[in-house]
Motif scaffolding. Sequence first.
Motif, PDB file in Angstrom:
ATOM      1  N   PHE A  74      32.558  42.704  35.158  1.00 36.74           N
ATOM      2  CA  PHE A  74      32.411  42.595  36.607  1.00 36.74           C
ATOM      3  C   PHE A  74      32.756  43.913  37.302  1.00 36.74           C
ATOM      4  O   PHE A  74      32.250  44.204  38.391  1.00 36.74           O
ATOM      5  CB  PHE A  74      33.229  41.421  37.127  1.00 36.74           C
ATOM      6  CG  PHE A  74      32.759  40.124  36.546  1.00 36.74           C
ATOM      7  CD1 PHE A  74      31.583  39.539  36.980  1.00 36.74           C
ATOM      8  CD2 PHE A  74      33.456  39.521  35.510  1.00 36.74           C
ATOM      9  CE1 PHE A  74      31.107  38.365  36.412  1.00 36.74           C
ATOM     10  CE2 PHE A  74      32.999  38.344  34.937  1.00 36.74           C
ATOM     11  CZ  PHE A  74      31.816  37.767  35.384  1.00 36.74           C
ATOM     12  N   THR A  75      33.613  44.718  36.657  1.00 36.08           N
ATOM     13  CA  THR A  75      33.851  46.068  37.155  1.00 36.08           C
ATOM     14  C   THR A  75      32.577  46.889  37.008  1.00 36.08           C
ATOM     15  O   THR A  75      32.190  47.641  37.919  1.00 36.08           O
ATOM     16  CB  THR A  75      35.020  46.722  36.392  1.00 36.08           C
ATOM     17  OG1 THR A  75      36.185  45.894  36.527  1.00 36.08           O
ATOM     18  CG2 THR A  75      35.336  48.094  36.942  1.00 36.08           C
ATOM     19  N   TYR A  76      31.890  46.748  35.886  1.00 29.46           N
ATOM     20  CA  TYR A  76      30.600  47.423  35.693  1.00 29.46           C
ATOM     21  C   TYR A  76      29.587  46.965  36.733  1.00 29.46           C
ATOM     22  O   TYR A  76      28.872  47.775  37.332  1.00 29.46           O
ATOM     23  CB  TYR A  76      30.072  47.142  34.285  1.00 29.46           C
ATOM     24  CG  TYR A  76      28.598  47.464  34.112  1.00 29.46           C
ATOM     25  CD1 TYR A  76      28.125  48.771  34.254  1.00 29.46           C
ATOM     26  CD2 TYR A  76      27.670  46.462  33.837  1.00 29.46           C
ATOM     27  CE1 TYR A  76      26.776  49.070  34.113  1.00 29.46           C
ATOM     28  CE2 TYR A  76      26.324  46.747  33.688  1.00 29.46           C
ATOM     29  CZ  TYR A  76      25.878  48.048  33.832  1.00 29.46           C
ATOM     30  OH  TYR A  76      24.539  48.339  33.704  1.00 29.46           O
ATOM     31  N   LEU A  77      29.539  45.664  36.981  1.00 31.36           N
ATOM     32  CA  LEU A  77      28.520  45.108  37.869  1.00 31.36           C
ATOM     33  C   LEU A  77      28.731  45.488  39.334  1.00 31.36           C
ATOM     34  O   LEU A  77      27.836  45.297  40.156  1.00 31.36           O
ATOM     35  CB  LEU A  77      28.466  43.590  37.707  1.00 31.36           C
ATOM     36  CG  LEU A  77      27.973  43.118  36.325  1.00 31.36           C
ATOM     37  CD1 LEU A  77      28.190  41.624  36.155  1.00 31.36           C
ATOM     38  CD2 LEU A  77      26.509  43.475  36.119  1.00 31.36           C
ATOM     39  N   ALA A  78      29.889  46.041  39.648  1.00 31.05           N
ATOM     40  CA  ALA A  78      30.114  46.561  41.006  1.00 31.05           C
ATOM     41  C   ALA A  78      29.318  47.837  41.235  1.00 31.05           C
ATOM     42  O   ALA A  78      29.132  48.254  42.381  1.00 31.05           O
ATOM     43  CB  ALA A  78      31.601  46.818  41.230  1.00 31.05           C
ATOM     44  N   LEU A  87      31.799  52.432  31.851  1.00 30.32           N
ATOM     45  CA  LEU A  87      31.449  51.010  31.884  1.00 30.32           C
ATOM     46  C   LEU A  87      30.018  50.781  31.415  1.00 30.32           C
ATOM     47  O   LEU A  87      29.732  49.833  30.679  1.00 30.32           O
ATOM     48  CB  LEU A  87      31.652  50.463  33.298  1.00 30.32           C
ATOM     49  CG  LEU A  87      33.122  50.332  33.733  1.00 30.32           C
ATOM     50  CD1 LEU A  87      33.248  50.418  35.241  1.00 30.32           C
ATOM     51  CD2 LEU A  87      33.706  49.025  33.210  1.00 30.32           C
ATOM     52  N   SER A  88      29.118  51.676  31.823  1.00 31.25           N
ATOM     53  CA  SER A  88      27.723  51.568  31.398  1.00 31.25           C
ATOM     54  C   SER A  88      27.588  51.766  29.895  1.00 31.25           C
ATOM     55  O   SER A  88      26.748  51.123  29.242  1.00 31.25           O
ATOM     56  CB  SER A  88      26.861  52.608  32.118  1.00 31.25           C
ATOM     57  OG  SER A  88      26.867  52.406  33.510  1.00 31.25           O
ATOM     58  N   ALA A  96      25.787  48.558  28.946  1.00 30.01           N
ATOM     59  CA  ALA A  96      24.344  48.809  29.029  1.00 30.01           C
ATOM     60  C   ALA A  96      23.804  49.637  27.865  1.00 30.01           C
ATOM     61  O   ALA A  96      22.631  49.515  27.529  1.00 30.01           O
ATOM     62  CB  ALA A  96      24.007  49.513  30.340  1.00 30.01           C
ATOM     63  N   ARG A  97      24.666  50.481  27.252  1.00 30.00           N
ATOM     64  CA  ARG A  97      24.164  51.405  26.239  1.00 30.00           C
ATOM     65  C   ARG A  97      24.631  51.075  24.823  1.00 30.00           C
ATOM     66  O   ARG A  97      24.343  51.833  23.897  1.00 30.00           O
ATOM     67  CB  ARG A  97      24.542  52.847  26.608  1.00 30.00           C
ATOM     68  CG  ARG A  97      23.968  53.292  27.948  1.00 30.00           C
ATOM     69  CD  ARG A  97      23.965  54.799  28.103  1.00 30.00           C
ATOM     70  NE  ARG A  97      25.285  55.381  28.101  1.00 30.00           N
ATOM     71  CZ  ARG A  97      26.013  55.606  29.195  1.00 30.00           C
ATOM     72  NH1 ARG A  97      25.548  55.274  30.395  1.00 30.00           N
ATOM     73  NH2 ARG A  97      27.206  56.153  29.112  1.00 30.00           N
ATOM     74  N   GLU A  98      25.372  49.977  24.656  1.00 31.64           N
ATOM     75  CA  GLU A  98      25.828  49.524  23.335  1.00 31.64           C
ATOM     76  C   GLU A  98      26.626  50.608  22.603  1.00 31.64           C
ATOM     77  O   GLU A  98      26.481  50.813  21.398  1.00 31.64           O
ATOM     78  CB  GLU A  98      24.630  49.090  22.471  1.00 31.64           C
ATOM     79  CG  GLU A  98      23.841  47.937  23.037  1.00 31.64           C
ATOM     80  CD  GLU A  98      24.566  46.591  22.912  1.00 31.64           C
ATOM     81  OE1 GLU A  98      25.818  46.564  22.854  1.00 31.64           O
ATOM     82  OE2 GLU A  98      23.884  45.566  22.884  1.00 31.64           O
ATOM     83  N   GLN A  99      27.501  51.289  23.357  1.00 30.89           N
ATOM     84  CA  GLN A  99      28.340  52.326  22.753  1.00 30.89           C
ATOM     85  C   GLN A  99      29.793  51.874  22.726  1.00 30.89           C
ATOM     86  O   GLN A  99      30.226  51.052  23.549  1.00 30.89           O
ATOM     87  CB  GLN A  99      28.205  53.632  23.550  1.00 30.89           C
ATOM     88  CG  GLN A  99      26.810  54.221  23.499  1.00 30.89           C
ATOM     89  CD  GLN A  99      26.646  55.419  24.408  1.00 30.89           C
ATOM     90  OE1 GLN A  99      27.284  55.511  25.464  1.00 30.89           O
ATOM     91  NE2 GLN A  99      25.790  56.352  24.020  1.00 30.89           N
TER      92      GLN A  99
END
Length: 202
Positions: free
Chosen positions: A14-18, A119-120, A124-127
């Motif tokens: 949810f921190t990422y989704l901000a 966060l991404s 989002a990047r599977e890292q």
Amino acid sequence: MTQIDYYLFPLSPFTYLAGTKLEEIAQKHGASVNYKPFDLFRVFAEHGTQPPGKRHPSRQSYRLQEIARIARMNNLPVNPQPLHWPTDPKRAAAAIIYAQEFAHEHSRGDVGKLSFEILSACWAREQDIAREDVIETCLTAAGFDAGIAQRDLQSALDIYERNTDEALAANVFGAPTYVHGNEVFWGQDRLPYLDAHLAVTG
């Protein structure tokens, strides 16, 4: 200049989704952001909150649906069950802590962008954000020297623990949380409330 204390956890979806909405709100109101990475799992333990993997299956299922829904609403790529989650968040937290110090001293680098890059990387990047090379890439993308990732980890972890103590004292119980004065705003969906609050209080 008014200040927003931003309690963030590098593994929080949810921190990422901000996204970068906090930074946009802060700029709009001439506010500064004090980035305070903290140990959300320690806060969960203090509050008696179960971590996601131990919650009732209905809550786990709903959480995955919410992550996907919010991502679609905000046009953000996401994997609700990323390959490297959970992982050790300490290296990522240390990078944010040191980058903030660097930005204050040298007036360059974007801590908000760094936080979002980290966060991404996870969502989002599977890292794996426990990897030094992943953090170095995020630092470079945000305008920082990649060498920040190699600084002494323990000094940053002392601040990480202090941030957690301060989060508990400020009645923070989840991430992301934004604190302005005595007002606490929990969750990325409360950013419009913070925006409205700053419009009145300045």
